[in-house]
Design an enzyme around this catalytic site. Structure first.
Site, PDB file in Angstrom:
ATOM      1  N   ARG A   1       0.830  -1.210   0.000  1.00 39.24           N
ATOM      2  CA  ARG A   1       0.000   0.000   0.000  1.00 39.24           C
ATOM      3  C   ARG A   1       0.865   1.261   0.000  1.00 39.24           C
ATOM      4  O   ARG A   1       0.977   1.949  -1.006  1.00 39.24           O
ATOM      5  CB  ARG A   1      -0.948  -0.010   1.219  1.00 39.24           C
ATOM      6  CG  ARG A   1      -2.105   0.995   1.120  1.00 39.24           C
ATOM      7  CD  ARG A   1      -1.730   2.421   1.506  1.00 39.24           C
ATOM      8  NE  ARG A   1      -1.316   2.543   2.901  1.00 39.24           N
ATOM      9  CZ  ARG A   1      -0.885   3.689   3.437  1.00 39.24           C
ATOM     10  NH1 ARG A   1      -0.813   4.789   2.687  1.00 39.24           N
ATOM     11  NH2 ARG A   1      -0.502   3.739   4.691  1.00 39.24           N
ATOM     12  N   ASP A   2       1.521   1.547   1.088  1.00 40.96           N
ATOM     13  CA  ASP A   2       2.288   2.788   1.207  1.00 40.96           C
ATOM     14  C   ASP A   2       3.489   2.795   0.269  1.00 40.96           C
ATOM     15  O   ASP A   2       3.921   3.843  -0.202  1.00 40.96           O
ATOM     16  CB  ASP A   2       2.729   2.973   2.657  1.00 40.96           C
ATOM     17  CG  ASP A   2       3.248   4.371   2.948  1.00 40.96           C
ATOM     18  OD1 ASP A   2       2.783   5.324   2.296  1.00 40.96           O
ATOM     19  OD2 ASP A   2       4.121   4.513   3.822  1.00 40.96           O
TER      20      ASP A   2
ATOM     21  N   HIS B   1       6.190   4.425  12.619  1.00 47.87           N
ATOM     22  CA  HIS B   1       6.314   4.356  11.165  1.00 47.87           C
ATOM     23  C   HIS B   1       7.347   5.410  10.756  1.00 47.87           C
ATOM     24  O   HIS B   1       7.060   6.603  10.783  1.00 47.87           O
ATOM     25  CB  HIS B   1       4.949   4.659  10.555  1.00 47.87           C
ATOM     26  CG  HIS B   1       4.896   4.648   9.061  1.00 47.87           C
ATOM     27  ND1 HIS B   1       4.136   3.749   8.339  1.00 47.87           N
ATOM     28  CD2 HIS B   1       5.490   5.448   8.131  1.00 47.87           C
ATOM     29  CE1 HIS B   1       4.265   3.994   7.046  1.00 47.87           C
ATOM     30  NE2 HIS B   1       5.082   5.026   6.900  1.00 47.87           N
TER      31      HIS B   1
ATOM     32  N   HIS C   1      10.180   6.965   7.985  1.00 49.70           N
ATOM     33  CA  HIS C   1      10.747   7.068   6.643  1.00 49.70           C
ATOM     34  C   HIS C   1      12.239   7.326   6.778  1.00 49.70           C
ATOM     35  O   HIS C   1      12.696   7.852   7.797  1.00 49.70           O
ATOM     36  CB  HIS C   1      10.089   8.210   5.866  1.00 49.70           C
ATOM     37  CG  HIS C   1       8.707   7.879   5.393  1.00 49.70           C
ATOM     38  ND1 HIS C   1       8.230   8.267   4.149  1.00 49.70           N
ATOM     39  CD2 HIS C   1       7.695   7.211   5.968  1.00 49.70           C
ATOM     40  CE1 HIS C   1       6.989   7.839   4.005  1.00 49.70           C
ATOM     41  NE2 HIS C   1       6.637   7.207   5.089  1.00 49.70           N
TER      42      HIS C   1
ATOM     43  N   CYS D   1       9.410   9.952  -0.755  1.00 48.69           N
ATOM     44  CA  CYS D   1       8.795  11.086  -0.077  1.00 48.69           C
ATOM     45  C   CYS D   1       8.428  12.098  -1.139  1.00 48.69           C
ATOM     46  O   CYS D   1       9.306  12.609  -1.838  1.00 48.69           O
ATOM     47  CB  CYS D   1       9.745  11.710   0.933  1.00 48.69           C
ATOM     48  SG  CYS D   1       9.086  13.205   1.710  1.00 48.69           S
TER      49      CYS D   1
ATOM     50  N   ASN E   1      10.276   4.636   2.583  1.00 47.82           N
ATOM     51  CA  ASN E   1      10.029   4.020   3.873  1.00 47.82           C
ATOM     52  C   ASN E   1      11.256   3.226   4.313  1.00 47.82           C
ATOM     53  O   ASN E   1      12.080   2.815   3.500  1.00 47.82           O
ATOM     54  CB  ASN E   1       8.850   3.044   3.760  1.00 47.82           C
ATOM     55  CG  ASN E   1       7.519   3.740   3.681  1.00 47.82           C
ATOM     56  OD1 ASN E   1       7.079   4.362   4.636  1.00 47.82           O
ATOM     57  ND2 ASN E   1       6.861   3.646   2.528  1.00 47.82           N
TER      58      ASN E   1
END
Length: 294
Positions: free
Chosen positions: A15-16, A207, A209, A240, A249
């Site tokens: 997803r991300d 979470h 990055h 990003c 990530n």
């Protein structure tokens, strides 16, 4: 504070990691990525997002991905949902967990979801009601938990307030996110202290990055606070949107190996994970990232 050495890694790559890719990634390849990650031992995988294809074209096949994704004992597939409509669709396809997305920055909330922070949280109330009726857990993300691309530094108290509101409406887990990857360990420490003042550590996840190559240092801060749930993306996918060309990530392999070096257990087969990460990187190799994301 938990004394255990068992870590849960939440894989957000499907997803991300993929949602910002402009090039077409087939449903088959997304489902295969999920299969490889599950085969490597990832027990929690964020499979897709039930958002409008107009805003996130890469997630347009969310229904097919969730229906075709591998199912097995001990594996939980989650879906990001923006509202009640998305939650209904996700539940219909067999999502085993829902995730909602708030922000600690008012400007970011308005630009990304076209509503205030308070309005976004109220929008999630029917989502939580649906989840409860269907016996599903709900994760609440708090984006911009350290910095915002528009407002700069975010006060730890603001993160604590949003986290408290998400818990109030029923989120079973709160994931605080360093959305743009600028966080330094001392500021992560201050943010976590504020959130942990109002919430038990067992309900918190992090979470990070890796835009500024500080993700693992920030993981160490969180570990010292007793946090045992961390997000990562296969191959470090995600990027990003506000820092073109920057790392994305935190890569799942980097996280897993770092945890192993500190004698934490994560139940992931690193050889099989390497194979999954190679596959993920190939999916991203010939695409460009979009500035839109959830």
């Amino acid at each position: 504070m938990p004394a255990g050495r068992e870590i849960t890694i939440v894989e957000v790559g499907p997803r991300d990691g993929l949602q910002n890719e402009n090039g077409v990634i087939s449903t088959h390849d997304k489902v295969e990525l999920i299969r490889l990650l599950a085969g490597a031992g990832l027990a929690r995988i964020e499979a897709t997002a039930f958002v409008s294809p107009r805003w996130v074209p890469q997630m347009a096949d969310h229904d097919a991905v969730m229906r075709q994704a591998v199912r097995r004992d001990g594996l939980r597939l989650s879906a990001l949902v923006p509202n009640e409509k998305g939650a209904l669709a996700a539940i219909a396809t067999g999502a085993q967990e829902l995730a909602v997305f708030a922000s600690a920055s008012e400007t970011f909330a308005m630009k990304n979801t076209n509503c205030t922070i308070a309005e976004s949280i109220e929008r999630f109330v029917p989502v939580l009601a649906l989840a409860k009726a269907n016996g599903l857990p709900v994760r609440g993300y708090v984006s911009c938990a350290v910095d915002c691309p528009y407002e700069g530094v975010i006060a730890p108290a603001a993160v604590a307030w949003v986290s408290e509101q998400l818990a109030r409406i029923g989120c079973t887990e709160i994931a605080v996110a360093d959305t743009i990857g600028r966080a330094a360990p001392e500021r992560v420490d201050a943010m976590l202290r504020a959130v942990l003042d109002i919430m038990p550590v067992e309900r918190l996840a992090c979470h990070f990055h890796d835009t500024s190559s500080m993700a693992l240092a920030n993981v160490d801060v969180a570990l010292n606070h007793g946090i045992r749930v961390f997000d990562s993306a296969a191959g470090g996918l995600g990027g990003c949107p506000y820092a073109p060309g920057a790392a994305g990530n935190l890569a799942t392999g980097r996280l897993a190996r770092h945890l192993s070096s500190l004698d934490y257990q994560h139940r992931i087969d690193l050889c099989l994970l390497d194979h999954a990460e190679q596959f993920a990187r190939k999916l991203s190799a010939h695409t460009k990232r979009s500035p839109k994301f959830v």
